[in-house]
Write an enzyme that holds these catalytic residues in place. Structure first.
Site, mmCIF file in Angstrom:
data_model
loop_
_atom_site.group_PDB
_atom_site.id
_atom_site.type_symbol
_atom_site.label_atom_id
_atom_site.label_comp_id
_atom_site.label_asym_id
_atom_site.label_seq_id
_atom_site.Cartn_x
_atom_site.Cartn_y
_atom_site.Cartn_z
ATOM 1 N N GLU A 100 5.124 -7.651 5.461
ATOM 2 C CA GLU A 100 6.103 -7.217 5.526
ATOM 3 C C GLU A 100 7.141 -7.034 6.794
ATOM 4 O OE1 GLU A 100 4.375 -3.041 5.753
ATOM 5 O OE2 GLU A 100 4.867 -2.743 3.418
ATOM 6 N N ASN A 152 4.021 -3.566 11.987
ATOM 7 C CA ASN A 152 3.318 -2.938 11.145
ATOM 8 C C ASN A 152 2.329 -2.226 11.395
ATOM 9 O OD1 ASN A 152 2.290 -3.053 8.252
ATOM 10 N ND2 ASN A 152 4.745 -4.077 8.021
ATOM 11 N N HIS A 200 0.307 9.238 -7.548
ATOM 12 C CA HIS A 200 0.260 8.071 -6.556
ATOM 13 C C HIS A 200 -1.495 8.638 -5.866
ATOM 14 C CE1 HIS A 200 0.987 7.573 -1.714
ATOM 15 N NE2 HIS A 200 1.577 6.167 -2.532
ATOM 16 N N HIS A 201 -1.912 6.783 -5.206
ATOM 17 C CA HIS A 201 -2.854 7.120 -4.540
ATOM 18 C C HIS A 201 -2.619 6.010 -3.080
ATOM 19 C CE1 HIS A 201 -5.080 7.160 -9.153
ATOM 20 N NE2 HIS A 201 -4.835 8.370 -8.661
ATOM 21 N N GLU A 202 -2.497 7.002 -2.315
ATOM 22 C CA GLU A 202 -2.993 6.565 -1.355
ATOM 23 C C GLU A 202 -4.236 5.844 -0.641
ATOM 24 O OE1 GLU A 202 -2.640 3.899 1.492
ATOM 25 O OE2 GLU A 202 0.084 4.424 0.850
ATOM 26 N N HIS A 250 1.070 -1.138 -3.669
ATOM 27 C CA HIS A 250 1.712 -1.892 -2.570
ATOM 28 C C HIS A 250 0.539 -1.833 -1.422
ATOM 29 C CE1 HIS A 250 5.790 0.575 -3.606
ATOM 30 N NE2 HIS A 250 5.112 0.030 -4.407
ATOM 31 N N GLU A 251 1.367 -3.178 -0.770
ATOM 32 C CA GLU A 251 0.766 -2.897 0.433
ATOM 33 C C GLU A 251 -0.756 -3.974 0.634
ATOM 34 O OE1 GLU A 251 2.939 0.046 2.047
ATOM 35 O OE2 GLU A 251 1.296 0.168 0.994
ATOM 36 N N GLU A 266 4.801 -4.273 -3.938
ATOM 37 C CA GLU A 266 5.453 -4.451 -3.020
ATOM 38 C C GLU A 266 4.952 -6.245 -2.231
ATOM 39 O OE1 GLU A 266 6.015 -1.184 0.354
ATOM 40 O OE2 GLU A 266 3.919 -1.877 0.312
ATOM 41 N N GLU A 306 12.305 0.605 2.298
ATOM 42 C CA GLU A 306 11.838 1.611 3.314
ATOM 43 C C GLU A 306 12.302 1.305 4.603
ATOM 44 O OE1 GLU A 306 7.696 2.135 2.774
ATOM 45 O OE2 GLU A 306 6.689 -0.477 2.434
#
Length: 705
Positions: free
Chosen positions: A173, A195, A415-417, A485-486, A504, A510
Site C-alpha cells: 500500500e 502502514n 465483511h470478514h476482517e 484485501h491486504e 485490494e 481509502e
C-alpha cells in the site's frame, strides 16, 4: 600471428557456445531467448526483442538450506523438448470474452552431476514476453527440501527508469516512485509511507509487478504468475551491476519455502514491447495459470455495489458500537449493558437507506462493514480470537436486513476482517461461510489488517499464501465469491478460481482519506498491480474535501470528478464499488449516470493511448451488448487526448455522452468542475479532449437504433 590465432580462438569459443545454446523464439519472431550452461554448469539465460538485448546473461537456480550442494551449478543437460501451443479460452468474466493462449515452449531437464538430482526449467515464449519456472520431478535424490533463497536473476541492460514500490513482506500500500534504478537506494526511505504492518528487507528491494522503460523506448515488466504453495517474490537490485535477483518472503524461521517433489515454482514473467499498450493488453499472467477448476460457474457473477464504508474511512462514522469498553472478549462481553457511541455506521436504519439507494439506481449489492461484535478491540493487540464472523451488534439485525434487501432485489455483501489472525479465521471459516449462505450473502470482502498471527509470519510468506488459497477454495465449496484485501498481490489465480472476483493488495482509494495519493497513481496501477488481476480500487468519490465529512480530517482526494468516472473503465474489475455517500451522488446525478450505466464485464477491450505514470485511455465493449465505454485518466501534466473511434462497428451510428474536465478543472483547486456533452459518432469519428492535472474523461457510446 598471435593476434590471428587469438581471433581464431575467440571464433571457436563462440561457435562452441552457440552450438550448446538452446534458443526459443516467440510465435511472431520478435522475442528470442537463449539458454546455456556456463563452464561450471551454472544455468544462464538471456532475452532479446527485435534483435535488441533486453535481459543480459542471467543466472538461474535455487540455494537450499542445510545442504552441501545447492541447485545452482554442476548441471548438465540431459533432455530438451520443444513444443507449440495455441488455444482460445473463455473466461468467466474479464476484459474480453475470449483469450488467446499462444506460445512456443522449451523444456530443459538438467541433472546435477555430483548428486544426480533433476531440475527442469520450462520456458514459454509469447508474443508479448517470456515466462519460465523451475520444476522438480519425482526422484530419489530430491524429495523434501527447504529453500534458503531463489537465485533467479534479471540483468538489466542499463540504468532504466522504473515505477516502483519498496520491497516489503507485509504491505503493497505505497505510492509509486519514479526514478532511475541507480536512485532506488537514495529514495527508498522516502518512498515508504506508514502502514498497519510493514517489513522492509533491503534499501534496493522492490516489488513486482515492476514497470521499466529503457532510454531506447522499450517497456519491460517483471512479475510472477501462478503463485501457489510458494513464497511471494520480490526483487533485490545489485545497483552497481544493474542486476535484479529474486528475493522470496521468509517465514518465522527465515526459511523461504518447504518443498516436496514433485513440485514447481511459480512462473517468472518478463513482458517486453516498444508500445506501452501491449503491456496493458497482455494476458500472459492469466495464460500461465491453470484452467478453471470450478465445474459450475453459474453462481459467479460480476457485481456493482455500494457500501457503508467511506464514512468510516473518513472518520465521519465508526466501526465500533461503543466507546465504553477498554477490551472485548467474545462470548463474555455483554453489549446490551453498554452505551452506544452514536457513531456506529452499521445500524439497521442506515443500512436500509443504502439498500433503498442501491435498489433505486440498479446496483447489485450493498457491503456493510462493522456489523459484527469485536471492533472496539480489534487492531494492534496481537490478539488471536478477535471476531467470530457470525455475531452482530445489537443495532444490526441480520434477518431483518436480509428480508429487507431481498424485498428490494438487492444482495448483501459480507465483511470478514481477520485482523491478521489467519488461524482464527480458519477455525471459523466453515461456520462463517455457512452463515453467509443461510442469510443470502454470496460474496465476502475479507481483510488482513495488521501483523499476521501466527506471530512472526508475514503477509506474503508461503504459509500465508497457502491460507489465502485455502480461503478461496473453501469459499468455492460454499459458492461464495471472495474480495480479499491486504492479501498477497494477485498472480492470475482468478483464471483457476474465478470466485476470486477481486483483491485490494495495493494503495486503494481509502488512502485518499488518509492524506491522499499521488494524482498520477491510477496511471501506474494498470501497468503494475493490475497485471496480476482485477483490483477492488473502490472509485467513484465525488466530494474531494474530506473535511466536509469529518472536520478533523484535512485529507483531499487528488482526482477530478471526471477522473473518478474514468476509473470504472481504466481500473478493470468485475467488482466495482460506487464508494461515496449516497447524498454526494444525489448532488451530481447527471455525472452519477455514468456510474449507473457503465458495464463491469466486457466483450472486448481496446487500448488507445498509454504511457505509465502519464496517461491511459481504454475503450471497452460491454459483454452481450453493443454499447462501448471509454475512460481516460491523466497524470499531473495537462494534455490533449486525441482518439479515433475506429473500434466502433462500421455502418452504425452511435450517441456519445462525454463526461470531461471543465477548462478550469484541477485535482486540487477545482476537482468538481466537469462538463457533459452529447455527440453523434461513427467509426470514422475522432475526438480531441483536454485532460486536467489529475483529471480525465469518461464516454458512454450507445448505438442509435
Amino acid at each position: 600471428m598471435k593476434s590471428k590465432n587469438l581471433i581464431i580462438l575467440i571464433f571457436l569459443i563462440l561457435i562452441f557456445n552457440f552450438g550448446h545454446a538452446q534458443e526459443l523464439t516467440s510465435p511472431n519472431g520478435a522475442l528470442s531467448m537463449q539458454f546455456s550452461l556456463e563452464e561450471d554448469g551454472k544455468p544462464i539465460y538471456q532475452l532479446s526483442y527485435k534483435n535488441e538485448e533486453v535481459i543480459r546473461p542471467s543466472h538461474l537456480g535455487l540455494e537450499l538450506k542445510d545442504d552441501k550442494k545447492s541447485l545452482l551449478n554442476d548441471f548438465e543437460i540431459v533432455e530438451t523438448k520443444t513444443s507449440a501451443f495455441d488455444e482460445t479460452w473463455q473466461p468467466v468474466w474479464g476484459e474480453e470474452s475470449k483469450i488467446r493462449n499462444y506460445y512456443n515452449e522449451l523444456a530443459i531437464t538438467l541433472k546435477q552431476k555430483e548428486t544426480d538430482r533433476l531440475m527442469l526449467v520450462r520456458f514459454r515464449m509469447f508474443n508479448e514476453g517470456l515466462g519460465f519456472r523451475y520444476e522438480f520431478p519425482q526422484q530419489d535424490n530430491l524429495v523434501y527440501f527447504v529453500i534458503k533463497e531463489e537465485r533467479t536473476q534479471f540483468a538489466m541492460t542499463g540504468d532504466h527508469m522504473a515505477h516502483w514500490i519498496a520491497g516489503d513482506y507485509d504491505s503493497q500500500e505505497y505510492d509509486y516512485t519514479k526514478s532511475r534504478l541507480s536512485e532506488i537506494r537514495e529514495k527508498f526511505d522516502s518512498s515508504r509511507q506508514s502502514n498497519a504492518s510493514q517489513t522492509a528487507f533491503s534499501k534496493t528491494g522492490v516489488q513486482t509487478a515492476l514497470m521499466l522503460k529503457t532510454d531506447g523506448g522499450l517497456y519491460i515488466n517483471l512479475h510472477e504468475a501462478a503463485l501457489v504453495n510458494y513464497a511471494c517474490m520480490h526483487l533485490d537490485l545489485d545497483d552497481e551491476n544493474m542486476i535484479f535477483e529474486s528475493h522470496l518472503t521468509p517465514d518465522v524461521n527465515g526459511d523461504k519455502g518447504y518443498m516436496q517433489a514433485p513440485c514447481n515454482s511459480p512462473w517468472r514473467t518478463i513482458m517486453v514491447s516498444d508500445n506501452a499498450r501491449d503491456i496493458l493488453a497482455s494476458r500472459i499472467t492469466l495464460n500461465l495459470n491453470e484452467p478453471c477448476a470450478i465445474e459450475d460457474t453459474s453462481w459467479i457473477k460480476p457485481v456493482k455495489y455500494i457500501g457503508v464504508w467511506w464514512e468510516m474511512i473518513t472518520g465521519k462514522g465508526s466501526w465500533a458500537y461503543t466507546d465504553e469498553l477498554p477490551a472485548v472478549q467474545l462470548g463474555v462481553t455483554d453489549y446490551s449493558k453498554v452505551k452506544p457511541n452514536g457513531k456506529h455506521s452499521a445500524n439497521n436504519e442506515k443500512v436500509k437507506r443504502y439498500i433503498d439507494f442501491a435498489s433505486e439506481h440498479g446496483f447489485d449489492g450493498v457491503l456493510v462493514e462493522g456489523w459484527n461484535e469485536g471492533w472496539e478491540d480489534w487492531f494492534g493487540k496481537s490478539k488471536d480470537y478477535v471476531f467470530d464472523f457470525v455475531t452482530p451488534y445489537p443495532d444490526f439485525d441480520v434477518q431483518e436486513i436480509h428480508d429487507y434487501a431481498k424485498s428490494k432485489g438487492v444482495k448483501m455483501i459480507m465483511h470478514h476482517e481477520t485482523s491478521g489472525s489467519v488461524r482464527n479465521y480458519e477455525r471459523h471459516m466453515d461456520q462463517a461461510y455457512q452463515f453467509m449462505k443461510d442469510n443470502g450473502y454470496d460474496a465476502v470482502k475479507s481483510g488482513y489488517v495488521g501483523n499476521i498471527i501466527p506471530r512472526g509470519e508475514h503477509h506474503y510468506s508461503q504459509y500465508i499464501v497457502n491460507h489465502y488459497q485455502y480461503a478461496i477454495e473453501k469459499a468455492a465449496d460454499y459458492e461464495v465469491m471472495v474480495n480479499a484485501h491486504e492479501a498477497v498481490r494477485p498472480t492470475g489465480i482468478c483464471r483457476t478460481y474465478p470466485n476470486l472476483i477481486g483483491n485490494e493488495s495495493a494503495r486503494g482509494t481509502e488512502f485518499q482519506a488518509f492524506g491522499g495519493s499521488k494524482p498520477n497513481h491510477v496511471t501506474i496501477l494498470p501497468f503494475t498491480r493490475l497485471i496480476g488481476g482485477p483490483m477492488d480500487y473502490t472509485p467513484g468519490i465525488f466530494e474531494m474535501d474530506i473535511s466536509k465529512l469529518n472536520p478533523e480530517n484535512n485529507s483531499h482526494v487528488n482526482s477530478t470528478l471526471a477522473n473518478q468516472l474514468a476509473l470504472y473503465v481504466t481500473m478493470y474489475s468485475p467488482l466495482q464499488m460506487a464508494a461515496d455517500l449516497p447524498e454526494h451522488y444525489e448532488q451530481f446525478m447527471d455525472a452519477f449516470q455514468f456510474i449507473k450505466n457503465v458495464a463491469i464485464d466486457w466483450d472486448k477491450s481496446v487500448y488507445l493511448e498509454a504511457e505509465p505514470g502519464d496517461y491511459i485511455t481504454i475503450a471497452r465493449k460491454e459483454k452481450s451488448g453493443n454499447n462501448w465505454f471509454v475512460g481516460n485518466v491523466n497524470g499531473i501534466v495537462p494534455r490533449k487526448s486525441s482518439i479515433k473511434l475506429d473500434f466502433l462497428e462500421k455502418g452504425k451510428k452511435y450517441m456519445a455522452t462525454i463526461y470531461a474536465d471543465a477548462k478550469d478543472a484541477h485535482f486540487k483547486t477545482n476537482p468538481q468542475a466537469y462538463t457533459i456533452k452529447t455527440k453523434k459518432v461513427t467509426n470514422k469519428s475522432k475526438l480531441s479532449l483536454t485532460s486536467a492535472p489529475g483529471g480525465g474523461y469518461a464516454i458512454s457510446i450507445v448505438e442509435i437504433k
